[in-house]
Design a protein around this motif. Structure first.
Motif, PDB file in Angstrom:
ATOM      1  N   PHE A 479      40.554  37.703  49.760  1.00  0.00           N
ATOM      2  CA  PHE A 479      41.025  36.891  48.636  1.00  0.00           C
ATOM      3  C   PHE A 479      42.511  36.565  48.749  1.00  0.00           C
ATOM      4  O   PHE A 479      42.970  35.573  48.164  1.00  0.00           O
ATOM      5  N   MET A 480      43.287  37.382  49.475  1.00  0.00           N
ATOM      6  CA  MET A 480      44.690  37.020  49.723  1.00  0.00           C
ATOM      7  C   MET A 480      44.777  35.852  50.691  1.00  0.00           C
ATOM      8  O   MET A 480      45.613  34.958  50.515  1.00  0.00           O
ATOM      9  N   ARG A 481      43.942  35.864  51.699  1.00  0.00           N
ATOM     10  CA  ARG A 481      43.980  34.777  52.692  1.00  0.00           C
ATOM     11  C   ARG A 481      43.524  33.454  52.093  1.00  0.00           C
ATOM     12  O   ARG A 481      44.097  32.405  52.385  1.00  0.00           O
ATOM     13  N   GLU A 482      42.494  33.510  51.279  1.00  0.00           N
ATOM     14  CA  GLU A 482      41.981  32.290  50.634  1.00  0.00           C
ATOM     15  C   GLU A 482      41.557  32.625  49.211  1.00  0.00           C
ATOM     16  O   GLU A 482      40.437  33.034  48.979  1.00  0.00           O
ATOM     17  N   PRO A 483      42.480  32.461  48.249  1.00  0.00           N
ATOM     18  CA  PRO A 483      42.153  32.782  46.855  1.00  0.00           C
ATOM     19  C   PRO A 483      40.960  31.974  46.355  1.00  0.00           C
ATOM     20  O   PRO A 483      40.744  30.834  46.770  1.00  0.00           O
ATOM     21  N   ASP A 484      40.202  32.582  45.475  1.00  0.00           N
ATOM     22  CA  ASP A 484      39.009  31.954  44.904  1.00  0.00           C
ATOM     23  C   ASP A 484      39.418  31.110  43.705  1.00  0.00           C
ATOM     24  O   ASP A 484      39.962  31.622  42.717  1.00  0.00           O
ATOM     25  N   GLU A 485      39.155  29.817  43.774  1.00  0.00           N
ATOM     26  CA  GLU A 485      39.537  28.914  42.691  1.00  0.00           C
ATOM     27  C   GLU A 485      38.802  29.238  41.391  1.00  0.00           C
ATOM     28  O   GLU A 485      39.272  28.892  40.305  1.00  0.00           O
ATOM     29  N   MET A 486      37.664  29.916  41.486  1.00  0.00           N
ATOM     30  CA  MET A 486      36.904  30.244  40.281  1.00  0.00           C
ATOM     31  C   MET A 486      37.621  31.289  39.423  1.00  0.00           C
ATOM     32  O   MET A 486      37.305  31.446  38.239  1.00  0.00           O
ATOM     33  N   THR A 487      38.564  32.028  39.996  1.00  0.00           N
ATOM     34  CA  THR A 487      39.260  33.081  39.240  1.00  0.00           C
ATOM     35  C   THR A 487      40.760  32.800  39.149  1.00  0.00           C
ATOM     36  O   THR A 487      41.552  33.716  38.925  1.00  0.00           O
ATOM     37  N   ALA A 759      42.738  39.327  40.775  1.00  0.00           N
ATOM     38  CA  ALA A 759      44.013  40.026  40.992  1.00  0.00           C
ATOM     39  C   ALA A 759      44.661  39.666  42.317  1.00  0.00           C
ATOM     40  O   ALA A 759      45.743  40.181  42.624  1.00  0.00           O
ATOM     41  N   CYS A 760      44.036  38.809  43.103  1.00  0.00           N
ATOM     42  CA  CYS A 760      44.476  38.594  44.490  1.00  0.00           C
ATOM     43  C   CYS A 760      45.017  37.188  44.755  1.00  0.00           C
ATOM     44  O   CYS A 760      45.048  36.765  45.914  1.00  0.00           O
ATOM     45  N   HIS A 761      45.458  36.456  43.727  1.00  0.00           N
ATOM     46  CA  HIS A 761      46.027  35.121  43.952  1.00  0.00           C
ATOM     47  C   HIS A 761      47.496  35.283  44.313  1.00  0.00           C
ATOM     48  O   HIS A 761      48.398  35.138  43.485  1.00  0.00           O
TER      49      HIS A 761
END
Length: 810
Positions: A479-487, A759-761
């Motif tokens: 999630f650090m490499r590619e944050p999830d737009e849904m969150t 928490a990972c954006h």
């Protein structure tokens, strides 16, 4: 060489900053490299770079509470640069080609280790069964390994069961590792589920995840899980002890019998009518009684029988396990001595499998009633049969067999079944490993095509989507490499924010459940949740329900068994008396009376299946127990990532560079190893509490009477009590550590993939290489509107700010 104008103190400080980057299990080579950097000096250029990228060292007790708490707008800067750090610390660029630690941590290699473990168990099982079968042939599925001293048999049986439980633990742990690996979601799985408003579990075995993984992984999980069930039900009964008990015939006679007087079976049969000890369906099996009694008469005439007085004779036949032969019982009654018919009563006794005494012909004392216990010794007056003949003395046959009273036996049917299931598991693990290798080659070829056609970015994107997220570190890195737009803009979301919304479906469908997180800024408050709150209420409910039912059932069953097995015999079941019955020992007082077939092999297999049901139930309990404990530890690992003491590289299942590895999936060894030891110990305790009671009937000449040998269910009250104590202590330990509190600075995400993702954006500057370096969680940005953002970052500690009470973050 140290440059002029720079103090040795600064050099030492920078050395300790670099040392903090080394993983816990770093190689001697990397430590030596860092030592040379310290000894030879650090250039001003490198010191400047380090000062920007590495946090100032603090004591191990220092936490985020010492970070800046300013509410003024800011944006974190000074992110760690991998290339700059690699110039003085080459280990950052380590990969599987340069590091054994990384090479051995690859999932396929870890799976290969599990295959090696399963192979070792299979070879051990196969070697043992081939050796035993060839040396000790079987009859009707049962083979004799050893016959002799009972203490030796009990000791061998106990240690063999420890070996069996060690082998089964190794087999099942390798199987469970593969199941958890196959059930772990990929990033593509998680993105798909998040887009539908759902979430998946990360870092724990999960039934939820099985709904979303592909068919091949699902089938492999089902095969491995189903092949485990018969192992729980059968393996512990592959080897069992058997005790011997004699058949014998009792003839009650006049004095003239031993001098060759005539006799008639019909008279004796009429005299015994109405007495359960002499005329019951469980005595007098079909055989040539005329020949047997004639032989007894001839032996007594020739003085081959040994004389015993009343008390010695009674005590001798009161022992279920004594080496017994036929007996001629002479009576005192003078009123019957004149009659020429010298045989008054006869009975043929075989080992009994119920709760009544084998010597009920003697213990009823002429009353004709069922007798559950014997009078206290010494017995001086002894009456037999409905005519109540008083015993004068006995002439007892000296049995030919004086040894081989206890036997260690094995079941070929069970052993071969375990071998087949072991092979099925081994083959399934091999197919999983081979399938993952094939998929890895396919991905590599596809990645090269994408890089050639569209550049490196597409190749990295494909790797990211197909990456398996087995641990919390895997998820944070992804999630650090590619944050999830849904969150996005939900950095303080918790597992409790994943709400359930009921919305109407189409007319042809029922109402549909949709899970979602409401995307709005949240107020930060420090909340110290207990570890107990990390698992879901369903996990707690099923664990406590099964554990309580298991322990309560054991207690009720123990009481019932004591009532039917001991108290109805007027035996007071004190703890010392229960200890005297032995730990896991067969006793004629502790049979479970269930109307099952007694002959081999059907009776053996049915008894084994029933007696091992507690093993199967405990396996479900152990799985739930492991899930709850793992959830505790996943949340603990997450909750500590805001502290400087835990500003370390992520612990992942496939490390690169200085990333850490070493946990068995998500459980630290200090928890995982005791958990496995407890599983093996508890399975062994259950095997000593409930077991196959195998009774071998022997004729007076020592020949085995196959027709009257039987298998039944046995139990050990002492072992059941120990099992209850250990089980209660174990669940109490889980509840006790569950009362510990998390720090409360970070949110309660548990194993929820959506809450972890929120928490990972991280800042853009950390997305390329930040996941490979030491990271810390905190406030990385405060906008002009006063709303902040929290994330993981490699920015220096003095840049990261602490969340403030009553302030909004998104």
């Amino acid at each position: 060489m140290v440059e002029l104008g720079v103090s040795d103190t600064m050099t030492e400080t920078l050395y300790h900053r670099l040392r903090a980057l080394i993983p816990e299990r770093e190689t001697n080579h990397q430590q030596a490299s860092l030592s040379r950097v310290y000894q030879d000096g650090i250039s001003m250029e490198h010191r400047s770079s380090i000062s920007h990228h590495i946090a100032t060292p603090r004591s191990s007790g220092d936490t985020i509470s010492r970070l800046s708490t300013d509410r003024t707008p800011f944006k974190a800067q000074g992110f760690a640069d991998k290339e700059s750090l690699a110039g003085w610390f080459p280990a950052i660029n380590d990969d599987e080609k340069t590091s054994w630690r990384i090479r051995l941590s690859k999932r396929n290699r870890a799976l290969l280790l599990q295959i090696a473990l399963m192979t070792a168990v299979f070879i051990t099982n196969l070697t043992l069964i081939i050796y035993v079968s060839s040396r000790y042939p079987s009859r009707e599925g049962v083979g004799l390994i050893y016959a002799g001293d009972c203490d030796a048999v009990k000791t061998a049986n106990r240690y063999l069961h420890l070996l069996i439980n060690a082998l089964s633990t190794g087999m099942l742990s390798a199987s469970n590792y593969c199941i958890q690996l196959q059930a772990s979601p990929t990033r593509a799985d998680i993105d798909h589920v998040h887009q539908r408003g759902g979430w998946m579990d990360i870092g724990v075995p999960s039934l939820r995840n099985l709904r979303f993984i592909d068919r091949w992984r699902l089938v492999s999980c089902i095969v491995l899980a189903l092949s485990s069930l018969p192992i729980h039900l059968l393996f512990n009964s592959a080897v069992f002890q058997s005790l011997a008990s004699n058949d014998y015939t009792i003839a009650v006679v006049k004095d003239s019998f031993i001098t060759g007087a005539s006799w008639n079976l019909a008279t004796a049969e009429r005299n015994r009518w109405g007495d359960f000890g002499w005329n019951d369906s469980k005595v007098n099996p079909e055989q040539d009684y005329h020949g047997i009694i004639l032989g007894m008469q001839n032996d007594t005439e020739h003085g081959l029988y040994e004389m015993k007085n009343v008390s010695d004779c009674y005590a001798f036949y009161d022992d279920y396990w004594a080496i017994q032969g036929n007996a001629v019982v002479l009576v005192k009654n003078e009123t019957v001595q004149s009659d020429n018919d010298s045989l008054l009563l006869y009975v043929s006794v075989t080992p009994r499998w119920d709760n009544w005494g084998k010597n009920m012909w003697a213990s009823s004392n002429g009353t004709g009633a069922f007798s559950a216990t014997s009078p206290p010794p010494p017995v001086t007056t002894w009456l037999l049969g409905p005519p109540r003949y008083e015993v004068s003395h006995c002439l007892v046959q000296v049995p030919q067999a004086t040894t081989n009273r206890c036997r260690l036996e094995y079941s070929t049917h069970i052993s071969y079944t375990v071998i087949v299931l072991n092979f099925v598991k081994l083959f399934a693990l091999f197919l999983v490993w081979q399938g993952r290798k094939t998929e890895e080659r396919r991905r590599k070829a596809r990645r090269e095509e994408l890089i050639a056609e569209e550049g490196n970015h597409q190749g990295h994107a494909m790797d990211l989507k197909e990456m398996t997220l087995s641990t919390l570190g895997d998820a944070i890195a992804s999630f650090m490499r590619e944050p999830d737009e849904m969150t996005k803009n939900m950095c303080l979301s918790t597992k409790y924010d994943v709400e359930i919304k009921i919305k109407a479906g189409t007319p042809s469908r029922k109402k549909k459940r949709e899970r979602y997180i409401d995307p709005h800024p949240r107020v930060w408050e420090k909340k110290e949740h207990r570890w107990l709150s990390a698992p879901t209420w369903k996990q707690w409910f099923y664990l406590l329900l099964l554990y309580t039912v298991f322990l309560v059932t054991l207690s009720v069953v123990l009481k019932r068994f004591l009532d039917t097995g001991l108290r109805h015999r007027n035996i007071d079941p004190t703890f010392s008396y229960l200890q005297s019955l032995g730990f896991g020992a067969v006793s004629s007082l502790t049979y479970l009376v269930i109307n099952l077939p007694r002959s081999d092999p059907v009776g053996l297999i049915l008894n084994v299946l029933i007696i091992n049901l507690p093993q199967l139930i405990f396996s479900f309990i152990y799985t739930l127990y492991g899930v709850v404990l793992t959830t505790f530890l996943v949340q603990r690992e997450f909750s500590l990532l805001h502290t400087h003491a835990h500003r370390k590289p992520l612990r992942v299942s496939e490390p690169v560079g200085i990333q850490r590895s070493g946990y068995f999936i998500s459980v630290p060894f200090r928890y995982g190893i005791p958990l496995m030891v407890f599983s093996a110990l508890f399975h062994w305790l259950i095997s000593q509490s409930f077991f196959l009671a195998r009774i071998t009937a022997l004729m007076p000449d020592g020949v085995e009477d196959y027709g009257n040998s039987f298998s039944t269910l046995g139990y050990s009250p002492y072992a059941i009590i120990v099992t209850l104590i250990i089980g209660s202590v174990n669940i109490g330990f889980l509840l006790l550590i569950g009362c510990r509190k998390y720090d409360g600075t970070m949110r309660m995400v548990s194993t929820n993939s959506m809450a972890i993702s929120a928490a990972c954006h991280c800042p853009v500057g950390d997305r390329e290489f930040g996941y490979q370096l030491p990271i810390q969680w905190g406030v990385v940005e405060i906008g002009e509107d006063g709303i902040g953002h929290c994330a993981f970052t490699t920015a220096p500690c003095h840049v990261i700010r602490r969340p403030q009470e009553h302030m909004l973050y998104q």
